[in-house]
Design a protein around this motif. Structure first.
Motif, mmCIF file in Angstrom:
data_model
loop_
_atom_site.group_PDB
_atom_site.id
_atom_site.type_symbol
_atom_site.label_atom_id
_atom_site.label_comp_id
_atom_site.label_asym_id
_atom_site.label_seq_id
_atom_site.Cartn_x
_atom_site.Cartn_y
_atom_site.Cartn_z
ATOM 1 N N ALA A 113 23.983 -32.147 22.988
ATOM 2 C CA ALA A 113 24.322 -31.076 22.038
ATOM 3 C C ALA A 113 25.822 -31.049 21.769
ATOM 4 O O ALA A 113 26.263 -30.966 20.612
ATOM 5 C CB ALA A 113 23.852 -29.728 22.577
ATOM 6 N N ILE A 114 26.630 -31.142 22.835
ATOM 7 C CA ILE A 114 28.079 -31.043 22.647
ATOM 8 C C ILE A 114 28.612 -32.284 21.931
ATOM 9 O O ILE A 114 29.444 -32.188 21.019
ATOM 10 C CB ILE A 114 28.772 -30.821 24.006
ATOM 11 C CG1 ILE A 114 28.480 -29.393 24.477
ATOM 12 C CG2 ILE A 114 30.267 -31.036 23.908
ATOM 13 C CD1 ILE A 114 28.996 -29.072 25.834
ATOM 14 N N ALA B 27 27.724 -32.075 18.297
ATOM 15 C CA ALA B 27 28.517 -31.051 17.609
ATOM 16 C C ALA B 27 29.914 -31.580 17.314
ATOM 17 O O ALA B 27 30.440 -31.414 16.202
ATOM 18 C CB ALA B 27 28.591 -29.787 18.458
ATOM 19 N N ILE B 28 30.520 -32.257 18.316
ATOM 20 C CA ILE B 28 31.874 -32.790 18.096
ATOM 21 C C ILE B 28 31.835 -33.909 17.058
ATOM 22 O O ILE B 28 32.721 -34.010 16.198
ATOM 23 C CB ILE B 28 32.476 -33.263 19.432
ATOM 24 C CG1 ILE B 28 32.746 -32.056 20.322
ATOM 25 C CG2 ILE B 28 33.766 -34.026 19.208
ATOM 26 C CD1 ILE B 28 33.195 -32.400 21.710
ATOM 27 N N MET C 59 29.804 -34.109 14.577
ATOM 28 C CA MET C 59 29.709 -33.455 13.274
ATOM 29 C C MET C 59 31.092 -33.064 12.779
ATOM 30 O O MET C 59 31.430 -33.217 11.616
ATOM 31 C CB MET C 59 28.837 -32.216 13.391
ATOM 32 C CG MET C 59 28.615 -31.508 12.078
ATOM 33 S SD MET C 59 28.383 -29.757 12.289
ATOM 34 C CE MET C 59 30.053 -29.197 12.329
ATOM 35 N N LEU C 60 31.904 -32.575 13.721
ATOM 36 C CA LEU C 60 33.233 -32.090 13.361
ATOM 37 C C LEU C 60 34.139 -33.212 12.886
ATOM 38 O O LEU C 60 34.894 -33.043 11.927
ATOM 39 C CB LEU C 60 33.847 -31.435 14.596
ATOM 40 C CG LEU C 60 34.762 -30.271 14.338
ATOM 41 C CD1 LEU C 60 33.936 -29.122 13.848
ATOM 42 C CD2 LEU C 60 35.475 -29.925 15.608
ATOM 43 N N SER D 85 30.208 -36.501 4.903
ATOM 44 C CA SER D 85 29.415 -35.281 5.080
ATOM 45 C C SER D 85 27.957 -35.567 5.411
ATOM 46 O O SER D 85 27.310 -34.801 6.115
ATOM 47 C CB SER D 85 29.475 -34.436 3.821
ATOM 48 O OG SER D 85 30.800 -34.173 3.478
ATOM 49 N N ALA E 63 27.660 -35.978 8.951
ATOM 50 C CA ALA E 63 27.827 -34.671 9.598
ATOM 51 C C ALA E 63 26.510 -33.906 9.593
ATOM 52 O O ALA E 63 26.117 -33.323 10.608
ATOM 53 C CB ALA E 63 28.917 -33.875 8.880
ATOM 54 N N VAL E 64 25.789 -33.954 8.450
ATOM 55 C CA VAL E 64 24.495 -33.266 8.383
ATOM 56 C C VAL E 64 23.530 -33.865 9.395
ATOM 57 O O VAL E 64 22.821 -33.143 10.108
ATOM 58 C CB VAL E 64 23.912 -33.363 6.958
ATOM 59 C CG1 VAL E 64 22.492 -32.848 6.933
ATOM 60 C CG2 VAL E 64 24.747 -32.580 5.985
ATOM 61 N N LEU F 88 24.255 -32.717 12.802
ATOM 62 C CA LEU F 88 23.884 -31.319 12.986
ATOM 63 C C LEU F 88 22.367 -31.185 13.168
ATOM 64 O O LEU F 88 21.910 -30.385 13.994
ATOM 65 C CB LEU F 88 24.364 -30.486 11.795
ATOM 66 C CG LEU F 88 24.397 -28.988 12.041
ATOM 67 C CD1 LEU F 88 25.241 -28.657 13.247
ATOM 68 C CD2 LEU F 88 24.930 -28.256 10.843
ATOM 69 N N ASN G 278 21.681 -32.025 16.643
ATOM 70 C CA ASN G 278 22.089 -30.905 17.480
ATOM 71 C C ASN G 278 21.015 -29.816 17.482
ATOM 72 O O ASN G 278 20.656 -29.283 18.537
ATOM 73 C CB ASN G 278 23.420 -30.364 16.949
ATOM 74 C CG ASN G 278 23.978 -29.258 17.799
ATOM 75 O OD1 ASN G 278 23.432 -28.175 17.813
ATOM 76 N ND2 ASN G 278 25.038 -29.539 18.516
ATOM 77 N N PHE G 279 20.482 -29.489 16.296
ATOM 78 C CA PHE G 279 19.480 -28.432 16.209
ATOM 79 C C PHE G 279 18.211 -28.814 16.952
ATOM 80 O O PHE G 279 17.595 -27.981 17.616
ATOM 81 C CB PHE G 279 19.164 -28.124 14.746
ATOM 82 C CG PHE G 279 20.232 -27.328 14.059
ATOM 83 C CD1 PHE G 279 21.223 -26.704 14.800
ATOM 84 C CD2 PHE G 279 20.247 -27.189 12.685
ATOM 85 C CE1 PHE G 279 22.213 -25.973 14.178
ATOM 86 C CE2 PHE G 279 21.234 -26.451 12.060
ATOM 87 C CZ PHE G 279 22.216 -25.843 12.806
ATOM 88 N N VAL H 275 18.824 -28.392 20.636
ATOM 89 C CA VAL H 275 18.773 -26.984 21.027
ATOM 90 C C VAL H 275 17.323 -26.489 21.017
ATOM 91 O O VAL H 275 16.935 -25.676 21.860
ATOM 92 C CB VAL H 275 19.684 -26.150 20.112
ATOM 93 C CG1 VAL H 275 19.525 -24.683 20.375
ATOM 94 C CG2 VAL H 275 21.126 -26.544 20.327
ATOM 95 N N TYR I 265 15.289 -24.603 10.368
ATOM 96 C CA TYR I 265 16.691 -25.018 10.456
ATOM 97 C C TYR I 265 16.841 -26.512 10.179
ATOM 98 O O TYR I 265 17.437 -26.927 9.184
ATOM 99 C CB TYR I 265 17.239 -24.708 11.840
ATOM 100 C CG TYR I 265 18.325 -23.662 11.846
ATOM 101 C CD1 TYR I 265 19.404 -23.786 11.009
ATOM 102 C CD2 TYR I 265 18.271 -22.572 12.684
ATOM 103 C CE1 TYR I 265 20.395 -22.835 10.999
ATOM 104 C CE2 TYR I 265 19.251 -21.615 12.678
ATOM 105 C CZ TYR I 265 20.321 -21.749 11.842
ATOM 106 O OH TYR I 265 21.287 -20.814 11.845
#
Lengths: 101, 172
Positions: free
Chosen positions: B15-16, B19-20, B22-23, B28, B31-32, B35, B38-39, B42, B62
Protein backbone atom coordinates in the motif's frame (compact mmCIF):
# COMPACT_ATOMS: atom_id res chain seq x y z
CA UNK A 1 -3.42 -13.36 18.03
CA UNK A 2 -3.85 -10.76 15.34
CA UNK A 3 -2.85 -7.30 14.13
CA UNK A 4 -2.45 -4.60 16.80
CA UNK A 5 -4.85 -1.69 16.34
CA UNK A 6 -2.02 0.83 16.48
CA UNK A 7 -0.28 -0.73 13.45
CA UNK A 8 -3.41 -0.30 11.34
CA UNK A 9 -3.82 3.28 12.50
CA UNK A 10 -0.16 3.93 11.69
CA UNK A 11 -0.67 2.59 8.15
CA UNK A 12 -3.75 4.79 7.80
CA UNK A 13 -1.75 7.80 8.99
CA UNK A 14 1.08 7.02 6.56
CA UNK A 15 -1.32 6.83 3.61
CA UNK A 16 -2.98 10.07 4.69
CA UNK A 17 0.36 11.87 4.89
CA UNK A 18 1.43 10.59 1.47
CA UNK A 19 -1.84 11.95 0.10
CA UNK A 20 -1.31 15.29 1.85
CA UNK A 21 2.25 15.60 0.50
CA UNK A 22 0.83 14.81 -2.94
CA UNK A 23 -1.65 17.66 -2.69
CA UNK A 24 1.15 20.00 -1.59
CA UNK A 25 3.74 19.06 -4.22
CA UNK A 26 2.03 18.01 -7.48
CA UNK A 27 0.73 20.56 -9.99
CA UNK A 28 -1.36 18.29 -12.21
CA UNK A 29 -4.95 18.87 -11.04
CA UNK A 30 -5.96 15.26 -11.68
CA UNK A 31 -3.08 13.90 -9.59
CA UNK A 32 -4.04 16.32 -6.79
CA UNK A 33 -7.55 14.91 -7.03
CA UNK A 34 -6.22 11.36 -6.77
CA UNK A 35 -4.20 12.34 -3.71
CA UNK A 36 -7.44 13.54 -2.11
CA UNK A 37 -8.96 10.14 -2.91
CA UNK A 38 -5.98 8.51 -1.21
CA UNK A 39 -6.61 10.60 1.91
CA UNK A 40 -10.31 9.66 1.94
CA UNK A 41 -9.27 6.04 1.57
CA UNK A 42 -6.90 6.22 4.53
CA UNK A 43 -9.69 7.73 6.64
CA UNK A 44 -11.86 4.78 5.59
CA UNK A 45 -9.15 2.39 6.76
CA UNK A 46 -9.14 4.08 10.17
CA UNK A 47 -12.96 3.80 10.30
CA UNK A 48 -12.85 0.07 9.49
CA UNK A 49 -10.11 -0.45 12.08
CA UNK A 50 -12.14 1.23 14.80
CA UNK A 51 -15.30 -0.62 13.71
CA UNK A 52 -13.41 -3.89 14.16
CA UNK A 53 -11.77 -2.86 17.44
CA UNK A 54 -14.98 -1.61 19.06
CA UNK A 55 -17.07 -4.32 17.36
CA UNK A 56 -19.54 -1.73 16.10
CA UNK A 57 -20.97 -1.78 12.58
CA UNK A 58 -21.51 1.98 12.59
CA UNK A 59 -17.94 2.50 11.39
CA UNK A 60 -18.52 0.29 8.38
CA UNK A 61 -21.77 2.08 7.52
CA UNK A 62 -19.87 5.37 7.77
CA UNK A 63 -17.34 4.06 5.23
CA UNK A 64 -20.25 3.20 2.93
CA UNK A 65 -21.41 6.83 3.11
CA UNK A 66 -17.89 8.16 2.60
CA UNK A 67 -17.57 6.09 -0.58
CA UNK A 68 -20.92 7.42 -1.86
CA UNK A 69 -19.91 11.02 -1.12
CA UNK A 70 -16.51 10.45 -2.76
CA UNK A 71 -18.26 9.21 -5.90
CA UNK A 72 -20.39 12.36 -6.01
CA UNK A 73 -17.37 14.56 -5.34
CA UNK A 74 -15.35 12.92 -8.12
CA UNK A 75 -18.18 13.33 -10.64
CA UNK A 76 -18.49 17.08 -9.95
CA UNK A 77 -14.75 17.63 -9.59
CA UNK A 78 -13.88 15.94 -12.88
CA UNK A 79 -16.66 17.89 -14.60
CA UNK A 80 -15.05 21.08 -13.27
CA UNK A 81 -11.62 19.95 -14.53
CA UNK A 82 -13.06 19.24 -17.99
CA UNK A 83 -14.70 22.69 -18.04
CA UNK A 84 -11.47 24.41 -16.96
CA UNK A 85 -9.53 22.47 -19.60
CA UNK A 86 -12.00 23.61 -22.27
CA UNK A 87 -11.34 27.29 -21.54
CA UNK A 88 -7.64 27.18 -20.56
CA UNK A 89 -6.33 24.20 -22.57
CA UNK A 90 -4.38 23.19 -19.46
CA UNK A 91 -4.99 21.49 -16.12
CA UNK A 92 -1.85 22.84 -14.47
CA UNK A 93 -2.95 24.19 -11.09
CA UNK A 94 -0.68 27.24 -11.51
CA UNK A 95 -2.63 28.33 -14.61
CA UNK A 96 -5.90 28.48 -12.71
CA UNK A 97 -5.34 31.84 -11.06
CA UNK A 98 -8.21 33.98 -12.41
CA UNK A 99 -9.55 34.58 -8.91
CA UNK A 100 -6.26 36.00 -7.65
CA UNK A 101 -6.96 39.33 -5.94
CA UNK B 1 4.56 -13.78 14.48
CA UNK B 2 1.23 -14.99 13.26
CA UNK B 3 0.05 -15.44 9.68
CA UNK B 4 -2.24 -12.42 9.91
CA UNK B 5 0.57 -10.14 11.06
CA UNK B 6 2.86 -11.27 8.21
CA UNK B 7 0.03 -10.70 5.73
CA UNK B 8 -0.56 -7.26 7.23
CA UNK B 9 3.07 -6.25 6.82
CA UNK B 10 3.12 -7.39 3.19
CA UNK B 11 -0.11 -5.52 2.43
CA UNK B 12 1.07 -2.41 4.29
CA UNK B 13 4.33 -2.39 2.33
CA UNK B 14 2.47 -2.76 -0.97
CA UNK B 15 0.00 0.00 0.00
CA UNK B 16 2.72 2.48 0.96
CA UNK B 17 4.92 1.67 -2.06
CA UNK B 18 2.00 2.06 -4.49
CA UNK B 19 0.94 5.32 -2.83
CA UNK B 20 4.45 6.77 -3.14
CA UNK B 21 4.72 5.50 -6.73
CA UNK B 22 1.44 7.28 -7.51
CA UNK B 23 2.96 10.45 -6.14
CA UNK B 24 6.20 10.35 -8.11
CA UNK B 25 5.06 8.90 -11.44
CA UNK B 26 5.23 11.51 -14.19
CA UNK B 27 2.55 9.92 -16.34
CA UNK B 28 -0.99 10.33 -14.95
CA UNK B 29 -2.11 6.99 -16.42
CA UNK B 30 0.52 5.16 -14.36
CA UNK B 31 -0.56 7.17 -11.32
CA UNK B 32 -4.15 5.96 -11.77
CA UNK B 33 -2.96 2.36 -12.10
CA UNK B 34 -0.88 2.61 -8.92
CA UNK B 35 -3.87 4.09 -7.11
CA UNK B 36 -6.09 1.20 -8.28
CA UNK B 37 -3.49 -1.24 -6.91
CA UNK B 38 -3.47 0.71 -3.64
CA UNK B 39 -7.27 0.54 -3.37
CA UNK B 40 -7.31 -3.20 -4.04
CA UNK B 41 -4.62 -3.72 -1.38
CA UNK B 42 -6.65 -1.74 1.13
CA UNK B 43 -9.70 -3.83 0.16
CA UNK B 44 -7.76 -6.97 1.11
CA UNK B 45 -6.98 -5.31 4.44
CA UNK B 46 -10.72 -4.72 4.89
CA UNK B 47 -11.25 -8.45 4.34
CA UNK B 48 -8.73 -9.12 7.12
CA UNK B 49 -10.76 -6.82 9.38
CA UNK B 50 -14.11 -8.61 8.87
CA UNK B 51 -15.50 -6.01 6.46
CA UNK B 52 -16.28 -8.20 3.46
CA UNK B 53 -19.13 -6.04 2.14
CA UNK B 54 -17.13 -2.83 2.36
CA UNK B 55 -14.19 -4.56 0.66
CA UNK B 56 -16.41 -5.48 -2.29
CA UNK B 57 -17.85 -1.95 -2.44
CA UNK B 58 -14.28 -0.64 -2.40
CA UNK B 59 -13.30 -2.79 -5.37
CA UNK B 60 -16.41 -2.14 -7.47
CA UNK B 61 -17.09 1.52 -6.70
CA UNK B 62 -13.62 2.90 -5.93
CA UNK B 63 -11.22 0.79 -7.96
CA UNK B 64 -13.83 0.10 -10.63
CA UNK B 65 -16.09 3.06 -11.24
CA UNK B 66 -14.27 6.09 -9.82
CA UNK B 67 -10.82 5.24 -11.15
CA UNK B 68 -12.22 4.40 -14.60
CA UNK B 69 -13.81 7.87 -14.56
CA UNK B 70 -10.34 9.31 -13.85
CA UNK B 71 -8.88 7.28 -16.73
CA UNK B 72 -11.62 8.50 -19.08
CA UNK B 73 -10.99 12.14 -18.20
CA UNK B 74 -7.19 11.83 -18.49
CA UNK B 75 -7.46 10.16 -21.89
CA UNK B 76 -10.20 12.56 -23.04
CA UNK B 77 -8.11 15.60 -22.20
CA UNK B 78 -4.83 14.04 -23.33
CA UNK B 79 -3.38 15.25 -20.06
CA UNK B 80 -0.92 12.44 -19.33
CA UNK B 81 2.02 14.81 -19.00
CA UNK B 82 0.56 18.14 -18.00
CA UNK B 83 3.33 19.47 -15.79
CA UNK B 84 5.53 21.91 -17.64
CA UNK B 85 7.20 25.02 -16.36
CA UNK B 86 8.97 25.50 -13.08
CA UNK B 87 8.01 24.41 -9.60
CA UNK B 88 8.33 26.85 -6.76
CA UNK B 89 11.79 26.09 -5.36
CA UNK B 90 10.69 25.76 -1.73
CA UNK B 91 7.48 23.86 -2.40
CA UNK B 92 8.80 20.27 -2.42
CA UNK B 93 11.12 20.51 0.60
CA UNK B 94 8.51 22.40 2.60
CA UNK B 95 5.83 19.78 1.83
CA UNK B 96 8.17 16.96 2.86
CA UNK B 97 9.08 18.86 6.04
CA UNK B 98 5.40 19.37 6.93
CA UNK B 99 4.64 15.73 6.10
CA UNK B 100 7.50 14.61 8.35
CA UNK B 101 6.17 16.77 11.16
CA UNK B 102 2.73 15.18 10.72
CA UNK B 103 4.33 11.69 10.79
CA UNK B 104 5.98 12.51 14.11
CA UNK B 105 2.79 13.94 15.60
CA UNK B 106 0.59 11.04 14.54
CA UNK B 107 3.23 8.50 15.52
CA UNK B 108 3.45 10.06 18.95
CA UNK B 109 -0.33 10.03 19.40
CA UNK B 110 -0.81 6.49 18.10
CA UNK B 111 2.13 4.77 19.76
CA UNK B 112 2.65 6.52 23.07
CA UNK B 113 -0.17 8.76 24.17
CA UNK B 114 -3.22 6.59 23.61
CA UNK B 115 -1.62 3.21 24.09
CA UNK B 116 -3.78 2.21 27.02
CA UNK B 117 -6.96 3.58 25.50
CA UNK B 118 -6.93 1.65 22.20
CA UNK B 119 -8.85 -1.62 22.34
CA UNK B 120 -7.10 -4.60 20.80
CA UNK B 121 -8.56 -6.58 17.94
CA UNK B 122 -10.39 -9.49 19.52
CA UNK B 123 -12.16 -12.35 17.84
CA UNK B 124 -15.68 -11.51 16.68
CA UNK B 125 -18.55 -13.62 15.40
CA UNK B 126 -18.53 -14.79 11.79
CA UNK B 127 -21.51 -12.59 10.85
CA UNK B 128 -19.79 -9.32 11.83
CA UNK B 129 -19.57 -7.16 8.70
CA UNK B 130 -21.53 -9.53 6.49
CA UNK B 131 -23.87 -7.94 3.90
CA UNK B 132 -26.91 -9.01 5.93
CA UNK B 133 -25.70 -7.35 9.13
CA UNK B 134 -24.62 -4.19 7.28
CA UNK B 135 -28.02 -4.01 5.58
CA UNK B 136 -29.74 -4.45 8.91
CA UNK B 137 -27.90 -1.45 10.41
CA UNK B 138 -28.11 0.61 7.21
CA UNK B 139 -31.86 0.27 6.68
CA UNK B 140 -32.90 0.51 10.31
CA UNK B 141 -30.64 2.95 12.15
CA UNK B 142 -29.28 4.89 9.16
CA UNK B 143 -32.24 4.95 6.78
CA UNK B 144 -32.50 8.76 6.57
CA UNK B 145 -28.77 9.31 5.84
CA UNK B 146 -29.06 6.57 3.23
CA UNK B 147 -31.90 8.39 1.47
CA UNK B 148 -30.03 11.71 1.71
CA UNK B 149 -27.08 9.98 0.01
CA UNK B 150 -29.30 9.11 -2.95
CA UNK B 151 -30.33 12.77 -3.27
CA UNK B 152 -26.67 13.78 -3.06
CA UNK B 153 -25.79 11.42 -5.90
CA UNK B 154 -28.66 12.84 -7.98
CA UNK B 155 -27.44 16.40 -7.33
CA UNK B 156 -23.89 15.40 -8.30
CA UNK B 157 -25.16 13.82 -11.51
CA UNK B 158 -27.18 16.91 -12.47
CA UNK B 159 -24.24 19.14 -11.52
CA UNK B 160 -21.80 17.18 -13.67
CA UNK B 161 -24.14 17.33 -16.67
CA UNK B 162 -24.75 21.07 -16.28
CA UNK B 163 -21.03 21.84 -15.86
CA UNK B 164 -19.92 19.95 -18.95
CA UNK B 165 -22.86 20.95 -21.18
CA UNK B 166 -21.91 22.56 -24.45
CA UNK B 167 -23.44 26.03 -24.36
CA UNK B 168 -22.92 26.78 -28.06
CA UNK B 169 -25.49 24.19 -29.06
CA UNK B 170 -28.13 25.77 -26.84
CA UNK B 171 -27.89 29.19 -28.43
CA UNK B 172 -28.44 27.95 -31.95
Amino acid sequence: MSIPTSYLLALSAMLFIIGAVGVLTRRNTIVIFMSIELMLNSANLAFITFARAFESLTGQVMVFFVIAVAAAEVAVGLALIVTIFKSKRSIDIDQISDLRG
Amino acid sequence: MTQELILFFILAAVAIVTAISMLVSKNSIYAVMFLVLNFVTVAVLYLLLNAAFIAMVQVTVYAGAIMVLFLFVIMLLGAEKAEKGKDLPWQGPLAILLGGALVLELGYIIFSQQRGLLPGIEAVSESFGSPASIGDVLFNRYLVPFEVTSILLLVAMVGAIILTRDEREEKS
